[in-house]
Design a protein around this motif. Structure first.
Motif, mmCIF file in Angstrom:
data_model
loop_
_atom_site.group_PDB
_atom_site.id
_atom_site.type_symbol
_atom_site.label_atom_id
_atom_site.label_comp_id
_atom_site.label_asym_id
_atom_site.label_seq_id
_atom_site.Cartn_x
_atom_site.Cartn_y
_atom_site.Cartn_z
ATOM 1 N N ARG A 180 6.449 -22.015 -28.504
ATOM 2 C CA ARG A 180 6.985 -21.241 -27.378
ATOM 3 C C ARG A 180 6.664 -22.000 -26.106
ATOM 4 O O ARG A 180 5.502 -22.261 -25.805
ATOM 5 C CB ARG A 180 6.363 -19.843 -27.310
ATOM 6 N N VAL A 181 7.684 -22.369 -25.374
ATOM 7 C CA VAL A 181 7.519 -23.065 -24.096
ATOM 8 C C VAL A 181 7.651 -22.020 -23.000
ATOM 9 O O VAL A 181 8.661 -21.332 -22.908
ATOM 10 C CB VAL A 181 8.569 -24.179 -23.933
ATOM 11 N N VAL A 182 6.578 -21.895 -22.178
ATOM 12 C CA VAL A 182 6.554 -20.897 -21.107
ATOM 13 C C VAL A 182 6.544 -21.594 -19.758
ATOM 14 O O VAL A 182 6.193 -22.769 -19.658
ATOM 15 C CB VAL A 182 5.328 -19.963 -21.252
ATOM 16 N N GLN A 183 6.899 -20.848 -18.711
ATOM 17 C CA GLN A 183 6.950 -21.421 -17.368
ATOM 18 C C GLN A 183 5.564 -21.605 -16.766
ATOM 19 O O GLN A 183 5.318 -22.544 -16.040
ATOM 20 C CB GLN A 183 7.794 -20.546 -16.446
ATOM 21 N N LYS A 184 4.636 -20.693 -17.071
ATOM 22 C CA LYS A 184 3.273 -20.822 -16.579
ATOM 23 C C LYS A 184 2.333 -20.203 -17.602
ATOM 24 O O LYS A 184 2.742 -19.418 -18.443
ATOM 25 C CB LYS A 184 3.104 -20.161 -15.215
ATOM 26 N N VAL A 185 1.066 -20.550 -17.481
ATOM 27 C CA VAL A 185 0.065 -20.050 -18.414
ATOM 28 C C VAL A 185 -0.304 -18.625 -18.031
ATOM 29 O O VAL A 185 -0.537 -18.330 -16.862
ATOM 30 C CB VAL A 185 -1.199 -20.945 -18.377
ATOM 31 N N ASN A 186 -0.339 -17.737 -19.005
ATOM 32 C CA ASN A 186 -0.790 -16.365 -18.766
ATOM 33 C C ASN A 186 -2.307 -16.349 -18.649
ATOM 34 O O ASN A 186 -3.000 -17.155 -19.244
ATOM 35 C CB ASN A 186 -0.365 -15.452 -19.922
ATOM 36 N N PHE A 187 -2.819 -15.393 -17.874
ATOM 37 C CA PHE A 187 -4.256 -15.243 -17.716
ATOM 38 C C PHE A 187 -4.777 -14.565 -18.980
ATOM 39 O O PHE A 187 -4.752 -13.355 -19.113
ATOM 40 C CB PHE A 187 -4.553 -14.411 -16.468
ATOM 41 N N SER A 188 -5.224 -15.354 -19.915
ATOM 42 C CA SER A 188 -5.624 -14.828 -21.215
ATOM 43 C C SER A 188 -7.076 -14.390 -21.216
ATOM 44 O O SER A 188 -7.806 -14.546 -20.246
ATOM 45 C CB SER A 188 -5.420 -15.896 -22.286
ATOM 46 N N GLU A 189 -7.497 -13.861 -22.337
ATOM 47 C CA GLU A 189 -8.883 -13.419 -22.492
ATOM 48 C C GLU A 189 -9.847 -14.597 -22.376
ATOM 49 O O GLU A 189 -10.949 -14.446 -21.859
ATOM 50 C CB GLU A 189 -9.044 -12.730 -23.849
ATOM 51 N N ILE A 190 -9.447 -15.753 -22.845
ATOM 52 C CA ILE A 190 -10.314 -16.933 -22.760
ATOM 53 C C ILE A 190 -10.535 -17.310 -21.297
ATOM 54 O O ILE A 190 -11.659 -17.613 -20.894
ATOM 55 C CB ILE A 190 -9.719 -18.105 -23.562
ATOM 56 N N HIS A 191 -9.473 -17.275 -20.503
ATOM 57 C CA HIS A 191 -9.623 -17.573 -19.085
ATOM 58 C C HIS A 191 -10.541 -16.546 -18.419
ATOM 59 O O HIS A 191 -11.394 -16.883 -17.609
ATOM 60 C CB HIS A 191 -8.260 -17.587 -18.375
ATOM 61 N N PHE A 192 -10.358 -15.274 -18.762
ATOM 62 C CA PHE A 192 -11.196 -14.220 -18.203
ATOM 63 C C PHE A 192 -12.653 -14.444 -18.584
ATOM 64 O O PHE A 192 -13.557 -14.318 -17.744
ATOM 65 C CB PHE A 192 -10.728 -12.849 -18.712
ATOM 66 N N LEU A 193 -12.894 -14.805 -19.834
ATOM 67 C CA LEU A 193 -14.255 -15.071 -20.300
ATOM 68 C C LEU A 193 -14.864 -16.256 -19.545
ATOM 69 O O LEU A 193 -16.020 -16.213 -19.134
ATOM 70 C CB LEU A 193 -14.258 -15.334 -21.808
ATOM 71 N N THR A 239 14.377 -25.455 -24.133
ATOM 72 C CA THR A 239 15.247 -25.657 -25.305
ATOM 73 C C THR A 239 14.461 -26.104 -26.536
ATOM 74 O O THR A 239 15.019 -26.157 -27.631
ATOM 75 C CB THR A 239 16.338 -26.707 -24.998
ATOM 76 N N ASP A 240 13.164 -26.404 -26.363
ATOM 77 C CA ASP A 240 12.318 -26.787 -27.498
ATOM 78 C C ASP A 240 11.712 -25.573 -28.193
ATOM 79 O O ASP A 240 10.969 -25.723 -29.169
ATOM 80 C CB ASP A 240 11.193 -27.724 -27.042
ATOM 81 N N ASN A 241 12.011 -24.366 -27.694
ATOM 82 C CA ASN A 241 11.540 -23.154 -28.364
ATOM 83 C C ASN A 241 12.157 -23.088 -29.751
ATOM 84 O O ASN A 241 13.374 -23.240 -29.906
ATOM 85 C CB ASN A 241 11.940 -21.898 -27.585
ATOM 86 N N GLY A 242 11.318 -22.876 -30.753
ATOM 87 C CA GLY A 242 11.817 -22.774 -32.111
ATOM 88 C C GLY A 242 10.725 -23.072 -33.119
ATOM 89 O O GLY A 242 9.537 -23.067 -32.800
ATOM 90 N N THR A 243 11.146 -23.344 -34.346
ATOM 91 C CA THR A 243 10.206 -23.578 -35.441
ATOM 92 C C THR A 243 10.268 -25.029 -35.895
ATOM 93 O O THR A 243 11.340 -25.540 -36.222
ATOM 94 C CB THR A 243 10.524 -22.647 -36.625
ATOM 95 N N PHE A 244 9.109 -25.670 -35.912
ATOM 96 C CA PHE A 244 8.972 -27.036 -36.416
ATOM 97 C C PHE A 244 8.376 -26.949 -37.816
ATOM 98 O O PHE A 244 7.437 -26.187 -38.047
ATOM 99 C CB PHE A 244 8.046 -27.854 -35.504
ATOM 100 N N THR A 245 8.926 -27.728 -38.733
ATOM 101 C CA THR A 245 8.387 -27.758 -40.096
ATOM 102 C C THR A 245 7.838 -29.149 -40.401
ATOM 103 O O THR A 245 8.380 -30.153 -39.946
ATOM 104 C CB THR A 245 9.453 -27.386 -41.148
ATOM 105 N N CYS A 246 6.752 -29.165 -41.157
ATOM 106 C CA CYS A 246 6.080 -30.403 -41.554
ATOM 107 C C CYS A 246 6.023 -30.424 -43.077
ATOM 108 O O CYS A 246 5.430 -29.534 -43.696
ATOM 109 C CB CYS A 246 4.677 -30.425 -40.956
#
Length: 193
Positions: free
Chosen positions: A140-153, A115-122
């Protein structure tokens, strides 16, 4: 009569221009998008620049707009000291993590939820710099971390390092065995002579 009106307008504008010149803008800087895992804590970074030194009247306002565009909500307020929200979805879930002396007005959101998905303004005002940009961070609050390019590297570099260590170790062991075998042959040859 028209000449007097024109002269009067020029005089009024001449008096107001220096005042407008003094009120420079505050520039606010944030990440455009942050991805965080459900249940974790996330620092929302917000920094600013101002043509004026940091004043006692510096104020910071963090707001939240959910993805479903329902009601706009105040998340945090700062004026001489931090004021966490007394109610709402972020009550007891947001803390000050800034340092106004270093022009950092960041906050930390605890125990993230979908429910915290959204836009925060400062938004920052630093008298006399009262106008300026408003920083926006899309969370964006996700259920798990995607295997990104950084992880692959990281995995690729780690694997290559381990492989290099194994190769070097095998080479050293082979050289030592050859050296010992050569020493044995020399001993055997010396005893036969």
């Amino acid at each position: 009569m028209c000449g007097r009106t024109w002269v009067g307008a020029v005089l009024v504008l001449g008096v107001q221009l220096p005042a407008l010149w003094l009120a420079a803008a505050v520039e606010v800087y944030t990440s455009r998008e942050v991805v965080a895992v459900n249940g974790t804590n996330q620092r929302l970074k917000c920094t600013f620049s101002s043509s004026s030194p940091v004043s006692q009247q510096l104020s910071v306002t963090w707001n939240f707009q959910p993805e479903d565009l329902s009601s706009h909500e105040t998340v945090f307020y700062y004026l001489e000291k931090p004021y966490p929200p007394p109610s709402g979805r972020f009550k007891e879930r947001v803390t000050w993590d800034g340092d106004v002396g270093h022009k950092d007005v960041s906050i930390v959101i605890w125990n993230l939820q979908p429910t915290d998905n959204g836009t925060f303004t400062c938004q920052v005002t630093n008298w006399p710099d009262v106008y300026g940009t408003i920083g926006e961070v899309r969370l964006r609050v996700v259920q798990k971390v995607n295997f990104s390019e950084i992880h692959f590297l990281a995995v690729a570099i780690g694997s290559a390092s381990v492989l290099m260590i194994i190769v070097v170790t095998v080479v050293i062991i082979c050289r030592q065995r050859r050296k010992k075998a050569q020493e044995r042959r020399i001993e055997v040859a010396d005893t036969e002579v």
